[in-house]
Design a protein around this motif. Sequence first.
Motif, PDB file in Angstrom:
ATOM      1  N   ALA A 305       0.443  -0.826  -0.010  1.00  0.00           N
ATOM      2  CA  ALA A 305       0.227   0.149  -0.077  1.00  0.00           C
ATOM      3  C   ALA A 305       0.703   0.987  -0.263  1.00  0.00           C
ATOM      4  O   ALA A 305       0.357   2.014  -0.730  1.00  0.00           O
ATOM      5  CB  ALA A 305      -0.838   0.009   1.231  1.00  0.00           C
ATOM      6  N   ILE A 306       1.728   1.058   1.057  1.00  0.00           N
ATOM      7  CA  ILE A 306       3.009   2.816   1.246  1.00  0.00           C
ATOM      8  C   ILE A 306       3.723   2.697  -0.897  1.00  0.00           C
ATOM      9  O   ILE A 306       3.669   4.009  -0.566  1.00  0.00           O
ATOM     10  CB  ILE A 306       3.389   2.215   2.120  1.00  0.00           C
ATOM     11  CG1 ILE A 306       3.201   2.365   3.424  1.00  0.00           C
ATOM     12  CG2 ILE A 306       5.254   3.151   2.043  1.00  0.00           C
ATOM     13  CD1 ILE A 306       4.027   2.069   4.560  1.00  0.00           C
ATOM     14  N   ARG A 437       9.756  13.077  10.317  1.00  0.00           N
ATOM     15  CA  ARG A 437       8.762  14.188  10.494  1.00  0.00           C
ATOM     16  C   ARG A 437       7.970  14.396  10.082  1.00  0.00           C
ATOM     17  O   ARG A 437       7.134  14.936  10.921  1.00  0.00           O
ATOM     18  CB  ARG A 437      10.005  15.209   9.890  1.00  0.00           C
ATOM     19  CG  ARG A 437       9.755  16.234   9.674  1.00  0.00           C
ATOM     20  CD  ARG A 437      10.511  17.343   8.618  1.00  0.00           C
ATOM     21  NE  ARG A 437      10.671  16.926   7.847  1.00  0.00           N
ATOM     22  CZ  ARG A 437      10.166  17.344   6.541  1.00  0.00           C
ATOM     23  NH1 ARG A 437       8.461  17.778   6.884  1.00  0.00           N
ATOM     24  NH2 ARG A 437      10.205  16.372   5.152  1.00  0.00           N
ATOM     25  N   VAL A 438       7.818  13.776   8.847  1.00  0.00           N
ATOM     26  CA  VAL A 438       6.069  13.821   7.938  1.00  0.00           C
ATOM     27  C   VAL A 438       5.277  12.917   8.682  1.00  0.00           C
ATOM     28  O   VAL A 438       3.534  13.495   8.741  1.00  0.00           O
ATOM     29  CB  VAL A 438       6.212  13.284   6.547  1.00  0.00           C
ATOM     30  CG1 VAL A 438       4.605  13.703   5.765  1.00  0.00           C
ATOM     31  CG2 VAL A 438       7.453  15.024   5.862  1.00  0.00           C
ATOM     32  N   PHE A 477      -1.086   3.213  12.752  1.00  0.00           N
ATOM     33  CA  PHE A 477      -1.150   4.146  12.048  1.00  0.00           C
ATOM     34  C   PHE A 477      -0.378   3.338  10.740  1.00  0.00           C
ATOM     35  O   PHE A 477      -1.078   3.704   9.635  1.00  0.00           O
ATOM     36  CB  PHE A 477      -0.276   4.887  12.332  1.00  0.00           C
ATOM     37  CG  PHE A 477       1.194   5.767  12.085  1.00  0.00           C
ATOM     38  CD1 PHE A 477      -0.330   6.917  11.416  1.00  0.00           C
ATOM     39  CD2 PHE A 477       2.323   6.226  11.027  1.00  0.00           C
ATOM     40  CE1 PHE A 477       0.440   7.984  10.576  1.00  0.00           C
ATOM     41  CE2 PHE A 477       2.070   7.061  10.448  1.00  0.00           C
ATOM     42  CZ  PHE A 477       1.739   8.022  10.179  1.00  0.00           C
ATOM     43  N   LEU A 478       0.012   2.253  10.457  1.00  0.00           N
ATOM     44  CA  LEU A 478       0.248   1.480   9.898  1.00  0.00           C
ATOM     45  C   LEU A 478      -0.394   1.199   8.876  1.00  0.00           C
ATOM     46  O   LEU A 478      -0.818   1.411   7.084  1.00  0.00           O
ATOM     47  CB  LEU A 478       1.310   0.907   9.822  1.00  0.00           C
ATOM     48  CG  LEU A 478       2.893   1.551  10.329  1.00  0.00           C
ATOM     49  CD1 LEU A 478       4.100   0.064  10.914  1.00  0.00           C
ATOM     50  CD2 LEU A 478       3.529   1.745   8.608  1.00  0.00           C
ATOM     51  N   GLY A 483      -1.771   6.761   7.763  1.00  0.00           N
ATOM     52  CA  GLY A 483      -0.602   6.254   8.175  1.00  0.00           C
ATOM     53  C   GLY A 483       0.234   6.699   6.402  1.00  0.00           C
ATOM     54  O   GLY A 483       1.376   6.948   6.570  1.00  0.00           O
ATOM     55  N   GLN A 484      -0.525   5.401   5.909  1.00  0.00           N
ATOM     56  CA  GLN A 484       0.212   4.966   4.336  1.00  0.00           C
ATOM     57  C   GLN A 484       0.568   6.537   4.102  1.00  0.00           C
ATOM     58  O   GLN A 484       2.200   6.378   2.791  1.00  0.00           O
ATOM     59  CB  GLN A 484      -0.437   3.976   3.296  1.00  0.00           C
ATOM     60  CG  GLN A 484      -0.734   3.004   4.490  1.00  0.00           C
ATOM     61  CD  GLN A 484      -1.830   1.675   4.229  1.00  0.00           C
ATOM     62  OE1 GLN A 484      -3.075   2.130   2.751  1.00  0.00           O
ATOM     63  NE2 GLN A 484      -2.067   0.303   4.980  1.00  0.00           N
TER      64      GLN A 484
END
Length: 509
Positions: A305-306, A437-438, A477-478, A483-484
């Motif tokens: 997905a990421i 950071r993001v 989150f993941l 999150g992704q």
Amino acid sequence: MRLKAVLLVLLVAWVPLFAQPKVVALKNGSSTSYIGGFVDLNHVYISLDDMAQGLGLHTFTLQSTGKLSVYSKYGSLLFTPNNNFIMLSVGTETRMFQLPLPVLSADGKLYMPANYAGSYFSRILRENLAYDEKKAEFSLSEMSTASTEISGVQGTGKANGAVIEISMQSLPTAYAATIGQGNMLYVTLMPAVANIQQLNSLPPTSVYSNIIAIQNPNSVQLSFKLKQNYISSQVMMDSTTNTVIVSLYSQVDVKKILSEEIKRKLEKEKNNWKLGVIVIDPGHGGKDPGATGVLGTEEKNITLAIAKDLKRDLNMRLPGVKVVLTRDKDEFVPLDERGEIANKAGGKLFISIHCNSMPSKPNPAHGVETYFLRPGKTNEAIRIAAQENAAIKYENDYEKKYKSYDADNMILTTMAHSAYVKYSEQLAELIEQDVSRVAHLADNGVSQAGFYVLIGASMPAVLVETGYLSNIREERFLRSKTGQQEIARGLTDAIVQYRAEYEKNFAEN
Ligand SMILES: [Zn+2]
């Protein structure tokens, strides 16, 4: 003659005269006994008779020489007054060990430095006798980190440097290699034992002219007199053959390889100096689910997905750059094929996406870690590498296929990558910063590790562990779309910045 006799009397009398008395505890299960001794120049010396008695061992003193033998059912130790050598006999084998400090004699009794006593007594007890300096206490426990024996040393010259292979019974838990002045190489292995005389009499090879081995209480130090100058060394462990491999890189060759590599690259870059193809590798897939989260999330789905989000972002922000995925669906792709896909596509960048996990779940460990290719250095990097390399076991003929990466092929593979290491490290730094950071995840820093998936790709390559599935908060989150997308955006920021630097670099050259 008279002066000599006076000096001798002074020396013998010196220990009880100036040393401070000291008592050390010996814990054996629930019983505690006490060992007499003294402190001399900050070193605690303990009575060998008291130690033997506390451990239930027999002793014998040879009156004519003052030598003391201590016996267990497994073996014996022989101590000589005012002498650094200890003779250890276990079974049919007998060996000499050299202490940094001598065994001292006082009042007809022998004393040895407490710091070194544990490792020698452990060997005849087949139990671990540990000394805690702060508590001034010995304690007996089951042998956990048995020393591993060095069974052979071999040196071989290579086109790019040299390789020294040290064969052992099992791999040591700690190691170090340093190149010193005068073409010396120092290798320390721990825990380890060695037949010092045998090692010191090994014939010279094309790589070194001699070896000087020193047995320390828990470790062995090998000093090699090298036949030529090498600028750097790396230590790798081959667990299939229990070999410690020290790779030496010669100055001339590294420079030549780097300059040839850069020249070749520059020529290619003149026509096509843009960072034109980016390869994204979603970790795992198909029958290999990767790590599984506390809530059952499978790593392979998150990484895909990421990767898809990242491809979309890159297409938007870097039009004209081709983005290739090593897989775009839930399928199994062997690790070496992933590198091959990247090479065939003419990739200029290889990013392998993963999710981290601790062996026990749930676990508070959290945050982002980014790796670039190098033999594993820290324990954490080794753990991660073992975890990610484990995907190999899903491949049918993995033993045959990856065997060639061990031993000296590894040196050649990593050498070929040396031109990319700088770029890989820069990219890894940017990714680590921007993703943490993001996505508001903890920045756990950049490390070097030996991942098979990174070895196959002939381009700057990094592997990012985007957070921990073993941590419920991070798992949630993941697996969330937000999150992704945030992780993908962090990766995109890093790649955009890296590309600007990279192209500027080549434009200047
Ligand atoms: Zn993974």
